[in-house]
Enzyme design. Structure first.
Site, PDB file in Angstrom:
ATOM      1  N   SER A 111     176.649  22.753  35.335  1.00 25.13           N
ATOM      2  CA  SER A 111     177.631  23.780  35.655  1.00 25.13           C
ATOM      3  C   SER A 111     177.637  24.878  34.572  1.00 25.13           C
ATOM      4  CB  SER A 111     179.009  23.131  35.846  1.00 25.13           C
ATOM      5  OG  SER A 111     179.931  24.031  36.407  1.00 25.13           O
ATOM      6  N   ASP A 161     178.034  22.874  47.685  1.00 29.01           N
ATOM      7  CA  ASP A 161     178.738  23.265  46.463  1.00 29.01           C
ATOM      8  C   ASP A 161     179.613  24.485  46.728  1.00 29.01           C
ATOM      9  OD1 ASP A 161     179.521  24.110  43.912  1.00 29.01           O
ATOM     10  OD2 ASP A 161     177.667  23.414  43.004  1.00 29.01           O
ATOM     11  N   HIS A 192     179.755  20.119  44.153  1.00 32.56           N
ATOM     12  CA  HIS A 192     179.534  20.504  42.766  1.00 32.56           C
ATOM     13  C   HIS A 192     179.396  19.287  41.852  1.00 32.56           C
ATOM     14  CE1 HIS A 192     179.345  23.715  39.825  1.00 32.56           C
ATOM     15  NE2 HIS A 192     180.198  23.080  39.034  1.00 32.56           N
TER      16      HIS A 192
END
Length: 215
Positions: A111, A161, A192
């Site tokens: 991320s 996501d 995610h």
């Protein structure tokens, strides 16, 4: 990590010496993580590797990040660029301090950590021998083209996501390939969050990785 060493290198971090693997895994956490979060992941995907895990220095509502953002998915590009240089400098300083081979550093970022790792690839080529980018976005599109020949990159993104804009994974792969990187793009049936499939994909990718091979 003692405070004096952390101050000298610029980032609070954890370092785990190598046991029997010839490379260093740089672990870069997501928003709200810290230097401990990805240690278990590193141990799973690269058993025996040296592990170097810095903590992001930017706080967003008390949650550590590696760079500021203006809103969800909107990056403060000036801060990103400055923090990118800062992180690349840390990698260089840490490899010297711990006696590591700078040619054998592989980044694994999730991320926010994946985004700054991608930014390092685009701004400071040569910092990493390779990078596994998990749930990455395009950090920015640089004007100059970094030379990434010989650099291997894995991008692992989730098809569902909600935080990564549609097309960003393909765009990032294209940007890196245009600069000479050897890019593998894997799609996971996930959002995610990281899944076992991500772990397996990174482990397989690293198993075939030889940072010492000629470009």
């Amino acid at each position: 990590m003692n405070d004096a060493r952390a101050h000298a290198l610029g980032f609070a971090h954890r370092f785990v010496p190598a046991a029997n693997a010839p490379f260093t895994l740089l672990l870069l956490h997501g928003t709200g993580g810290n230097q401990d979060d990805l240690i278990p992941l590193g141990e799973m995907i690269a058993p025996g590797a040296a592990l170097l895990a810095p903590r992001g220095k930017v706080l967003e509502q008390g949650m550590p990040r590696f760079f500021r953002r203006l809103a969800e998915g909107v990056f403060d590009v000036d801060d990103l660029k400055a923090r990118t240089q800062e992180l690349a400098d840390f990698v260089g300083a840490a490899t010297r301090a711990y006696g590591l081979d700078p040619r054998r550093v592989i980044a694994a970022g999730y991320s926010n950590g994946a985004n700054i790792a991608a930014s390092v690839l685009l701004m400071r080529p040569g910092t990493f021998a390779g990078a596994a980018l998990l749930r990455a976005m395009v950090p920015f599109v640089p004007e100059a083209r970094a030379l990434l020949a010989g650099t291997r990159v894995l991008i692992s993104d989730g098809r569902r996501d909600p935080f990564v804009p549609e097309g960003d994974a393909d765009h990032l792969a294209q940007l890196l390939r245009e600069r000479g990187a050897d890019v593998t793009l894997r799609w996971q049936d996930a959002g995610h969050e990281l899944t076992r499939a991500d772990v397996d994909a990174v482990r397989e990718w690293i198993a075939g990785f030889d940072p010492a091979r000629p470009a």
